[in-house]
Motif scaffolding. Structure first.
Motif, mmCIF file in Angstrom:
data_model
loop_
_atom_site.group_PDB
_atom_site.id
_atom_site.type_symbol
_atom_site.label_atom_id
_atom_site.label_comp_id
_atom_site.label_asym_id
_atom_site.label_seq_id
_atom_site.Cartn_x
_atom_site.Cartn_y
_atom_site.Cartn_z
ATOM 1 N N PRO A 193 0.815 -1.219 0.000
ATOM 2 C CA PRO A 193 0.000 0.000 0.000
ATOM 3 C C PRO A 193 0.846 1.266 0.000
ATOM 4 C CG PRO A 193 0.119 -0.884 2.210
ATOM 5 C CD PRO A 193 0.827 -1.879 1.319
ATOM 6 N N HIS A 194 2.157 1.100 0.098
ATOM 7 C CA HIS A 194 3.040 2.266 0.176
ATOM 8 C C HIS A 194 3.006 3.052 -1.124
ATOM 9 C CE1 HIS A 194 6.418 4.681 1.470
ATOM 10 N NE2 HIS A 194 6.966 4.495 0.297
ATOM 11 N N ARG A 195 3.152 4.369 -1.015
ATOM 12 C CA ARG A 195 3.265 5.201 -2.208
ATOM 13 C C ARG A 195 4.348 6.256 -1.997
ATOM 14 N NH1 ARG A 195 2.177 10.655 -0.577
ATOM 15 N NH2 ARG A 195 0.050 10.867 0.215
ATOM 16 N N PRO A 196 4.855 6.855 -3.090
ATOM 17 C CA PRO A 196 5.962 7.804 -2.957
ATOM 18 C C PRO A 196 5.576 9.018 -2.119
ATOM 19 C CG PRO A 196 5.693 7.129 -5.245
ATOM 20 C CD PRO A 196 4.497 6.627 -4.498
ATOM 21 N N PRO A 197 6.469 9.500 -1.269
ATOM 22 C CA PRO A 197 6.202 10.740 -0.538
ATOM 23 C C PRO A 197 6.147 11.924 -1.494
ATOM 24 C CG PRO A 197 8.464 10.022 -0.180
ATOM 25 C CD PRO A 197 7.777 8.915 -0.915
ATOM 26 N N VAL A 198 5.263 12.847 -1.209
ATOM 27 C CA VAL A 198 5.092 14.052 -2.019
ATOM 28 C C VAL A 198 5.884 15.200 -1.413
ATOM 29 C CG1 VAL A 198 3.428 15.820 -2.735
ATOM 30 C CG2 VAL A 198 2.839 13.386 -2.940
ATOM 31 N N TRP A 199 6.618 15.899 -2.266
ATOM 32 C CA TRP A 199 7.323 17.128 -1.911
ATOM 33 C C TRP A 199 6.705 18.273 -2.707
ATOM 34 C CZ3 TRP A 199 12.352 17.745 0.593
ATOM 35 C CH2 TRP A 199 12.877 16.546 1.107
ATOM 36 N N LEU A 200 6.703 19.471 -2.125
ATOM 37 C CA LEU A 200 6.347 20.655 -2.892
ATOM 38 C C LEU A 200 7.611 21.439 -3.189
ATOM 39 C CD1 LEU A 200 2.986 22.021 -1.451
ATOM 40 C CD2 LEU A 200 3.425 20.232 -3.143
ATOM 41 N N LEU A 201 7.710 21.906 -4.431
ATOM 42 C CA LEU A 201 8.859 22.692 -4.877
ATOM 43 C C LEU A 201 8.422 24.130 -5.072
ATOM 44 C CD1 LEU A 201 9.610 19.721 -5.540
ATOM 45 C CD2 LEU A 201 10.762 20.566 -7.563
ATOM 46 N N GLY A 202 9.357 25.043 -4.915
ATOM 47 C CA GLY A 202 9.000 26.438 -5.128
ATOM 48 C C GLY A 202 10.197 27.339 -5.303
ATOM 49 N N SER A 203 9.927 28.540 -5.847
ATOM 50 C CA SER A 203 10.948 29.588 -5.971
ATOM 51 C C SER A 203 10.424 30.902 -5.389
ATOM 52 C CB SER A 203 11.346 29.774 -7.438
ATOM 53 O OG SER A 203 10.207 30.102 -8.231
ATOM 54 N N SER A 204 9.273 30.816 -4.698
ATOM 55 C CA SER A 204 8.697 31.985 -4.038
ATOM 56 C C SER A 204 7.956 31.496 -2.793
ATOM 57 C CB SER A 204 7.747 32.723 -4.991
ATOM 58 O OG SER A 204 6.657 31.892 -5.349
ATOM 59 N N GLY A 205 7.028 32.297 -2.305
ATOM 60 C CA GLY A 205 6.377 31.954 -1.054
ATOM 61 C C GLY A 205 5.151 31.072 -1.167
ATOM 62 N N PHE A 206 4.541 30.954 -2.364
ATOM 63 C CA PHE A 206 3.277 30.232 -2.492
ATOM 64 C C PHE A 206 3.391 28.786 -2.036
ATOM 65 C CE2 PHE A 206 0.182 27.616 -4.633
ATOM 66 C CZ PHE A 206 -0.987 28.355 -4.588
ATOM 67 N N SER A 207 4.316 28.033 -2.642
ATOM 68 C CA SER A 207 4.459 26.619 -2.295
ATOM 69 C C SER A 207 5.050 26.443 -0.906
ATOM 70 C CB SER A 207 5.317 25.898 -3.339
ATOM 71 O OG SER A 207 4.621 25.806 -4.567
ATOM 72 N N ALA A 208 5.850 27.416 -0.456
ATOM 73 C CA ALA A 208 6.394 27.344 0.904
ATOM 74 C C ALA A 208 5.264 27.347 1.925
ATOM 75 C CB ALA A 208 7.339 28.514 1.154
ATOM 76 N N ARG A 209 4.310 28.273 1.735
ATOM 77 C CA ARG A 209 3.182 28.359 2.662
ATOM 78 C C ARG A 209 2.301 27.120 2.569
ATOM 79 N NH1 ARG A 209 1.499 32.767 1.054
ATOM 80 N NH2 ARG A 209 2.181 34.195 2.693
ATOM 81 N N LEU A 210 2.053 26.636 1.329
ATOM 82 C CA LEU A 210 1.196 25.472 1.149
ATOM 83 C C LEU A 210 1.842 24.223 1.740
ATOM 84 C CD1 LEU A 210 -1.397 24.297 -0.058
ATOM 85 C CD2 LEU A 210 -0.170 24.020 -2.236
ATOM 86 N N ALA A 211 3.145 24.033 1.507
ATOM 87 C CA ALA A 211 3.845 22.875 2.074
ATOM 88 C C ALA A 211 3.786 22.900 3.587
ATOM 89 C CB ALA A 211 5.299 22.845 1.597
ATOM 90 N N GLY A 212 3.954 24.075 4.161
ATOM 91 C CA GLY A 212 3.890 24.185 5.613
ATOM 92 C C GLY A 212 2.506 23.858 6.148
ATOM 93 N N ALA A 213 1.475 24.391 5.498
ATOM 94 C CA ALA A 213 0.110 24.162 5.958
ATOM 95 C C ALA A 213 -0.275 22.690 5.878
ATOM 96 C CB ALA A 213 -0.859 25.003 5.130
#
Length: 371
Positions: A193-213
């Motif tokens: 049932p295992h699946r790959p872990p998801v990472w968020l990538l970014g070069s600004s604040g949008f994905s940083a905030r979403l990854a944190g949330a």
């Protein structure tokens, strides 16, 4: 989901005297006079070297319509690398989610997970990885803002496909990404049932905030957005909420770094890579030029200013100089992992750079035979 296993796959272990785990970001660059076949062979050599020397992971990045970058199909390249390695983590840095249907990405990375169990990372970005016209061709729409604005919804849909947990009554409740968890719940099913872990990538604040949330690991593109690195990492850490994936923030940064046996040679190689960027930024993308071509090129004042600004964020020099600069960068940013991308005309130069960096940090192992 096995929380402990997931966390272990995200958090690497520093090797040798490195302050944090070291990893590799590969753009599969194609130099003038070389072919995509040459570039992909180099990728195999670097991946095998990285594995033998204790680098934690090896990611490839999605780009399109760039003659000097042969990484338009990360999933295909990762399957090739999986066949030539045994232990190193492999992943996308990243797949540009708005370019694709979430179900397709879930199927591709479910297939990769089946090929290389517990070795696959799924890094996701929301930029097109190309120019607007090419993005329109990829997405079959002229509304390019739509994909970026819908990224959180696309991410949620992709995660549902990966976990196979759409709620009853959802239009996709009877649709399953295969290979995937549904096979474990089918009669006679033995699929993990295992699946790959998801990472968020970014070069600004949008994905940083979403990854944190969302409590996800975050990868920041320091190599082309250095001025935003610390603000984005601060935002990620401030926004972080513990999740089933992570109990604390985990952030890596992509770093452009090239080591050579002599500092002068490193400067020559970095100038060639900068010329390639000049041409890309002025609408003339091509193969990565040779150092000789770059030395003979007559840069305009504006181009020379760009080169100076670009190379100010490229760590280069001898192995000891590169190590000292990487150490300083890690201290300044507090990054939990450094992902090194070494761009140069020749594959042998890139291979040597990773070998020198590994030696400078006393990483374990010895170089494997060439592929």
């Amino acid at each position: 989901m096995d929380e402990t296993a997931e966390t272990d796959e995200i958090r690497g272990t520093a090797q040798g005297t490195a302050p944090v785990p070291l990893s590799v970001l590969d753009l599969v660059t194609v130099g003038a006079g070389r072919t995509a076949t040459d570039a992909l062979r180099t990728s195999v050599e670097i991946a095998r070297l990285a594995e033998s020397r204790g680098f934690h992971r090896y990611w490839v990045a999605e780009h399109h319509s760039m003659p000097g970058v042969a990484s338009s199909s990360p999933a295909v390249i990762l399957a090739h690398l999986a066949a030539h390695t045994d232990r190193i983590r492999l992943g996308s840095g990243g797949v540009m989610l708005p370019n694709h249907a979430p179900l397709v990405i879930a199927e591709q990375f479910g297939t990769l997970e089946a090929m290389a169990p517990r070795r696959i990372d799924l890094g996701l970005g929301r930029a097109p990885g190309t120019d607007g016209a090419t993005a329109a061709a990829l997405r079959r729409t002229q509304r390019l803002d739509e994909g970026a604005d819908d990224f959180p919804e696309q991410l949620a849909e992709l995660t549902r496909f990966l976990d196979d947990d759409f709620p009853d009554g959802h239009p996709y409740a009877r649709i399953h990404a295969v290979p995937g968890p549904v096979q474990a719940t089918s009669p006679g099913g033995v699929q993990s049932p295992h699946r790959p872990p998801v990472w968020l990538l970014g070069s600004s604040g949008f994905s940083a905030r979403l990854a944190g949330a969302l409590g996800l690991p975050f990868a920041f593109a320091h190599h082309f957005s250095a001025q935003n690195t610390i603000p984005a990492l601060d935002l990620y850490r401030e926004s972080f909420r513990p999740s089933a994936v992570l109990d604390a923030p985990y952030a890596l940064i992509g770093v452009s770094a090239l080591a050579a046996d002599e500092e002068k040679e490193a400067r020559r190689q970095v100038l060639a890579a900068a010329l390639s960027m000049v041409r890309l930024r002025t609408g003339r993308p091509g193969l990565v030029p040779t150092p000789e071509e770059a030395e003979a090129y007559e840069f305009s004042p504006m181009e020379r200013e760009f080169v100076g600004s670009w190379n100010a964020n490229v760590i280069h020099g001898t192995a000891d100089e590169v190590r000292a600069s990487l150490d300083d960068l890690q201290k300044r940013t507090g990054a939990d992992e450094l992902m090194i991308t070494g761009n140069a005309h020749g594959g042998d130069v890139r291979l040597r750079s990773y070998e020198l960096i590994a030696d400078a940090y006393g990483l374990p192992g010895a170089r494997t035979a060439q592929a």
